[in-house]
Write a protein that holds these residues in place. Sequence first.
Motif, short mmCIF file in Angstrom:
data_model
loop_
_atom_site.label_atom_id
_atom_site.label_comp_id
_atom_site.label_asym_id
_atom_site.label_seq_id
_atom_site.Cartn_x
_atom_site.Cartn_y
_atom_site.Cartn_z
N ASN A 242 1.44 -5.50 1.11
CA ASN A 242 0.38 -4.64 2.21
C ASN A 242 1.71 -5.08 3.55
O ASN A 242 1.02 -4.72 4.84
CB ASN A 242 -0.20 -6.20 2.76
N SER A 243 2.61 -4.69 3.48
CA SER A 243 3.91 -4.05 4.67
C SER A 243 4.62 -3.43 4.53
O SER A 243 5.96 -2.52 4.81
CB SER A 243 4.81 -5.56 4.71
N GLY A 244 4.26 -1.84 3.78
CA GLY A 244 4.76 -0.70 3.23
C GLY A 244 5.72 -1.06 2.35
O GLY A 244 5.54 -1.97 1.20
N VAL A 245 6.50 -0.42 2.59
CA VAL A 245 7.40 -0.26 1.38
C VAL A 245 8.89 -1.59 1.40
O VAL A 245 9.09 -2.53 1.84
CB VAL A 245 9.33 0.44 1.68
N PRO A 246 8.41 -2.51 0.48
CA PRO A 246 9.36 -4.27 0.17
C PRO A 246 10.48 -4.23 0.73
O PRO A 246 11.08 -3.63 0.35
CB PRO A 246 8.82 -4.84 -0.87
N ASP A 247 10.30 -5.15 1.90
CA ASP A 247 11.86 -5.08 2.72
C ASP A 247 13.06 -5.70 1.64
O ASP A 247 14.18 -5.55 1.63
CB ASP A 247 11.92 -6.23 4.35
N GLN A 248 12.39 -6.81 0.55
CA GLN A 248 13.35 -6.90 -0.90
C GLN A 248 14.36 -5.89 -0.62
O GLN A 248 15.15 -5.89 -1.50
CB GLN A 248 12.80 -7.28 -1.52
N LEU A 249 13.65 -4.96 -0.62
CA LEU A 249 14.28 -3.33 -1.59
C LEU A 249 15.93 -3.21 -0.60
O LEU A 249 16.83 -2.38 -1.35
CB LEU A 249 13.34 -1.78 -2.29
N LEU A 250 15.98 -3.77 0.21
CA LEU A 250 16.63 -3.51 1.07
C LEU A 250 18.28 -4.01 0.46
O LEU A 250 19.42 -3.54 0.56
CB LEU A 250 16.88 -4.17 3.00
N ALA A 251 17.75 -4.82 -0.33
CA ALA A 251 19.22 -5.32 -0.62
C ALA A 251 20.01 -4.71 -1.86
O ALA A 251 21.26 -4.67 -2.52
CB ALA A 251 18.72 -7.03 -1.72
N GLY A 272 11.13 -0.04 8.73
CA GLY A 272 12.16 0.11 8.97
C GLY A 272 13.54 -0.83 7.17
O GLY A 272 14.64 -0.38 7.70
N VAL A 273 12.61 -0.14 6.57
CA VAL A 273 12.85 -0.21 5.05
C VAL A 273 13.94 1.14 5.12
O VAL A 273 14.82 0.76 4.46
CB VAL A 273 12.12 -0.72 4.07
N LEU A 274 12.82 1.86 4.74
CA LEU A 274 13.45 3.59 4.39
C LEU A 274 14.68 3.82 5.00
O LEU A 274 15.64 4.92 5.22
CB LEU A 274 12.43 4.36 4.29
N ASP A 275 14.30 3.60 6.81
CA ASP A 275 16.06 3.91 7.59
C ASP A 275 17.31 3.21 6.59
O ASP A 275 17.57 4.25 7.46
CB ASP A 275 15.21 2.62 9.05
N ASN A 276 17.17 2.55 6.10
CA ASN A 276 18.56 2.02 5.98
C ASN A 276 18.80 2.30 4.42
O ASN A 276 20.14 1.36 3.74
CB ASN A 276 18.39 0.28 6.13
N MET A 277 18.38 2.56 3.57
CA MET A 277 18.53 3.43 2.56
C MET A 277 19.03 5.07 2.41
O MET A 277 17.99 6.55 2.37
CB MET A 277 16.98 3.54 1.48
N GLY A 278 19.83 4.97 3.48
CA GLY A 278 20.65 6.65 3.19
C GLY A 278 20.79 7.43 2.40
O GLY A 278 21.46 8.91 2.10
N LYS A 279 21.05 7.11 0.80
CA LYS A 279 21.61 7.40 -0.33
C LYS A 279 20.18 7.92 -1.03
O LYS A 279 20.83 8.63 -2.12
CB LYS A 279 22.34 6.34 -1.02
N LEU A 280 19.07 7.48 -0.40
CA LEU A 280 17.87 7.66 -1.36
C LEU A 280 17.42 9.21 -1.48
O LEU A 280 17.55 10.20 -0.67
CB LEU A 280 16.87 7.20 -0.59
#
Length: 447
Positions: A242-251, A272-280
Amino acid sequence: MMLEEGEMSAMRAMDMRDVANPMEECDPRRRRRCIVTGISLLVVILVIVTASVAGGGKNGRSGGDQSYDTINVANEDIYFTIQEAMENLNIPTDDLLLIGTYRYKALEWLVKSPEAHGISHTRKLQRFALGCLFYSTNQVATELNPNPGSWTDNTNVWMSDEHECDWPGVDCTTEEKVHSISLEHNGLSGKLPFELGLLWEHLKVLELSFNDITMEGFDWDVFLYLPNLQKLAMSANHVVSNSGVPDQLLACKKLRKIVLSDNDISGPLENGVLDNMGKLTHLEIEYNALTGYLNVLSKLPALEQIYLRHNALLGHLNFLKADMPKLLSIWLDGNSIDKKIPTEIGKLTNLRSISIADDELTGTIPSEVGLLTNLQRLWLYRNELTGSVPSELENLTNLELLKLEENDLTGAIPSKVCETFNHSSYSKSAITADCDKVSCECCTECF
């Protein structure tokens, strides 16, 4: 694994001093092993006594309907290997000996395996982790699927004595370390086990689309244990957020591909999750209920494919002004994008396909689209586009499909576009337009 009744009675009759006495006779060089053995026996006795008191001495029963097993001395090494590895990762072990749990079933299978005592530490962990995956997703009833079937395939080879790297859907490195699990269309139900974390060092690919796996809330914590994961594909399951891309994926700091279409993911794309996925490189979350704006995509310079059709996204396409040199595909149909196509789109010269149909695009088709000489497919139908079809489309010598109907466009489809189309070998080639307003000599369908 269960101790026989005679063994249990004998153990209960032992004086605690009898457990300690062997320690006094230990060779100093073997003292550590003796200490471990002594402690292990103490643990066994305590488990038996506790079970006997709580359950009236019947078959190790403890706490109502919960039955705990005791580990046979011959299998102590395997048990403690698994327990220690799980505890090192903070994976719960409290029900490892709880009869009926998927963890217990996996452990029981492992210790009964003929080769269990002769394989390496790594293989013990791998087989246990894969056993947990099997028992936690094979014919496991859920609220959404109370009568699931067994796995569609692989059940005869999985959980066999064959090397786990030879099990269907499992790929390993040359060093026989599991790096990929691909079980799409295989009837998995239930939830993913945290024990997949035992494979963390080498596991890079999880392909589990088109199953009945349930993911919600803390279920996502499994990804906290998978820092080296590079591809996650779980489309068409019962994945909820319910909060977009789950923040657990930041790990998953090395994540390159996310494929979560046809699930129940809502909330803002910009959380705030996708912001930190520069390799995506690949973002595919179609047929969900994502909201908000697309600005975050400009922070992902490595993106090659964007598939976000049929969500509830809003606003403009300004992210296309960013430096995204590797971008190949943009699919954004069925949202509420209500602004103009920016002229900067002409800088994205690697684009192969653009699909922004059934939205609310306004303004004209910029002539800069003609700079996209690698473009093969362009869907812009059912918008509010105006002006003439740009003559620069004739530069698109690789174009195989062009759909412009249900707009307010005028002018003509360039003749060179028709020539390119007539030489196309693509089986689904098509050119469509509102032929009452747009002249088209080669349209396959007019509206």
